[in-house]
Design an enzyme around this catalytic site. Structure first.
Site, PDB file in Angstrom:
ATOM      1  N   SER A   1      26.405 -82.379 -19.860  1.00 11.07           N
ATOM      2  CA  SER A   1      26.187 -81.189 -19.023  1.00 11.07           C
ATOM      3  C   SER A   1      26.730 -79.900 -19.631  1.00 11.07           C
ATOM      4  CB  SER A   1      26.794 -81.411 -17.633  1.00 11.07           C
ATOM      5  OG  SER A   1      28.153 -81.796 -17.734  1.00 11.07           O
TER       6      SER A   1
ATOM      7  N   LYS B   1      24.638 -74.904 -15.834  1.00  6.64           N
ATOM      8  CA  LYS B   1      24.702 -74.024 -14.668  1.00  6.64           C
ATOM      9  C   LYS B   1      23.724 -72.841 -14.759  1.00  6.64           C
ATOM     10  CE  LYS B   1      29.088 -75.078 -12.537  1.00  6.64           C
ATOM     11  NZ  LYS B   1      29.736 -76.072 -13.411  1.00  6.64           N
TER      12      LYS B   1
ATOM     13  N   GLU C   1      30.518 -67.400  -5.210  1.00  6.44           N
ATOM     14  CA  GLU C   1      31.928 -67.776  -5.219  1.00  6.44           C
ATOM     15  C   GLU C   1      32.125 -68.714  -6.391  1.00  6.44           C
ATOM     16  OE1 GLU C   1      29.799 -69.695  -3.554  1.00  6.44           O
ATOM     17  OE2 GLU C   1      30.495 -71.495  -4.596  1.00  6.44           O
TER      18      GLU C   1
END
Ligand SMILES: *Cc1c(COP(=O)(O)O)cnc(C)c1O
Length: 391
Positions: free
Chosen positions: A377, A88, A110
């Site tokens: 990931s 991320k 958010e």
């Protein structure tokens, strides 16, 4: 040069939003295509990718896992080794740098599970930007540790109490803030979803994964992989791995969706495998919806995969047959969480364990000269308490 596709991947994507938001998005779109083609911007981005995230990360040959399975060679792309422990940050740093170039002093985002909130708070600290994170009140209770992390990093976490008090309502609150404060505020979106230009922008910032993996496998094996595999929530880590391989026609692409308690139960979040075409959060994609087009409740053991839609580019690759999408259940992912930990000394995020679980199934039936790349990931530290409680 990276060209503006105006947000469409076949019939998917677009920008189905009210007029005031459209205007605000126009500015983001123009500046994104200006800077993503600017050598100075790219140089600065590369600097932070190396010095702050710690790229490039390894493409690791999982030798013991490969031997145990006795089929294709399994390589893991180690996004879990990035600063903050997942992919991320690749996107968060790209968008924050863009915001800085645009002269915005304030970032909003958010978050549902909290991982994107933590990545955003991290890059805001890095660049000295004001950071506001909208989060459903229920999610705040469920993800107390991530909330504490965000606050530690200097972010303000705003509880959203309306509606279901979860991610969907946090998105609405963040969008309202964005329209109202766009003069000094940038909305940092966490996955390859939402209205144009977000799916394209997130893909560009995540495609460092596939660019590195492609080069690494050519160095290691002298040829391209036979399969590339990644878990699909909104689809950002997957599109980041997939995109640089899309024109390599012999590389098979597989996205793994969360099949939850089973694809024949209502408790899953397999938007492509079980969904239909519709509009959610301002873009067209495969989505799990009721007869009125409202998003259905979704379930996955992996909080990061729990989304009733999927990125438009994945929807497009599915529709033209360029990529296949499959489901892995909660149980299969958990079994793999334990297996990878024991056999390779790598505790995977439960999200990533979905991709590894499918890779293992596939490798079994393939010849030993075949090569599979699986995107790991993220790391599983964030999931330890949850898994312990489930035992
Ligand atoms: C958030 C997350 C995902 C799912 O998000 P995508 O946008 O589909 O990549 C997958 N793995 C990890 C570790 C995550 O934190």
């Amino acid at each position: 040069m990276i060209k503006n596709n105006n947000g469409y991947f076949g019939e998917f994507g677009g920008s189905y939003v009210p007029e005031p938001l459209k205007e605000v998005l126009k500015e983001v779109e123009e500046k994104f295509y200006q800077f993503i083609n600017d050598p100075e911007f790219l140089k600065e981005l590369a600097y932070y990718q190396k010095q702050y995230i710690g790229r490039e990360n390894p493409l690791y040959f999982a030798e013991r896992l490969t031997q145990k399975i006795g089929g294709a060679k399994i390589y893991l792309k180690r996004e879990d080794l990035n600063h903050t422990g997942a992919h991320k940050i690749n996107n968060a740093i790209g968008q924050a740098l863009l915001a800085k170039k645009m002269g915005k002093k304030r970032i909003i985002a958010e978050t549902g599970a909290g991982q994107h909130g933590v990545a955003t708070a991290t890059v805001c600290a890095l660049f000295g930007m004001d950071c506001t994170i909208y989060m459903g009140e229920i999610d705040i209770k469920r993800q107390a540790l991530n909330v504490f992390k965000m606050e530690l990093l200097g972010a303000k976490v705003v509880p959203v109490t309306r509606g279901t008090a979860t991610l969907k309502d946090a998105v609405d609150a963040a969008l309202e803030d964005f329209v109202e404060n766009a003069h000094n505020t940038f909305y940092l979106l966490g996955s390859a979803v939402g209205p144009h230009p977000y799916p394209s922008m997130v893909r560009e910032f995540q495609s460092i994964i596939g660019k590195e993996a492609r080069k690494q496998i050519l160095d290691l094996e002298g040829k391209l992989p036979d399969y590339i595999i990644a878990a699909v929530g909104g689809g950002s880590n997957a599109i980041g791995l997939f995109h640089p391989f899309v024109d390599d026609k012999d590389v098979k692409i597989i996205g793994v969706e969360p099949a939850g308690k089973g694809l024949d139960t209502p408790d899953h979040a397999a938007s492509i495998v079980k969904g239909s075409v519709g509009i959610i959060h301002g873009f067209k994609c495969y989505t799990l919806q009721d007869e009125k087009g409202e998003p259905l409740p979704v379930h996955s053991v992996a909080a990061g995969l729990d989304y009733p839609g999927v990125g438009p580019e994945h929807s497009y690759y599915k529709s033209i047959g360029r990529a296949d999408y499959v489901g892995i259940t909660d149980k299969e992912a958990l079994d793999t969480f334990f297996e990878l930990s024991k056999i390779e000394g790598i505790i995977p995020a439960i999200e990533s364990a979905h991709a590894v679980a499918y890779g293992i199934k596939l490798a079994k039936d393939l010849e030993k000269d075949k090569i599979i790349i699986i995107n790991l990931s993220g790391r599983g530290d964030k999931d330890i308490t949850q898994v312990k409680e489930m035992l």
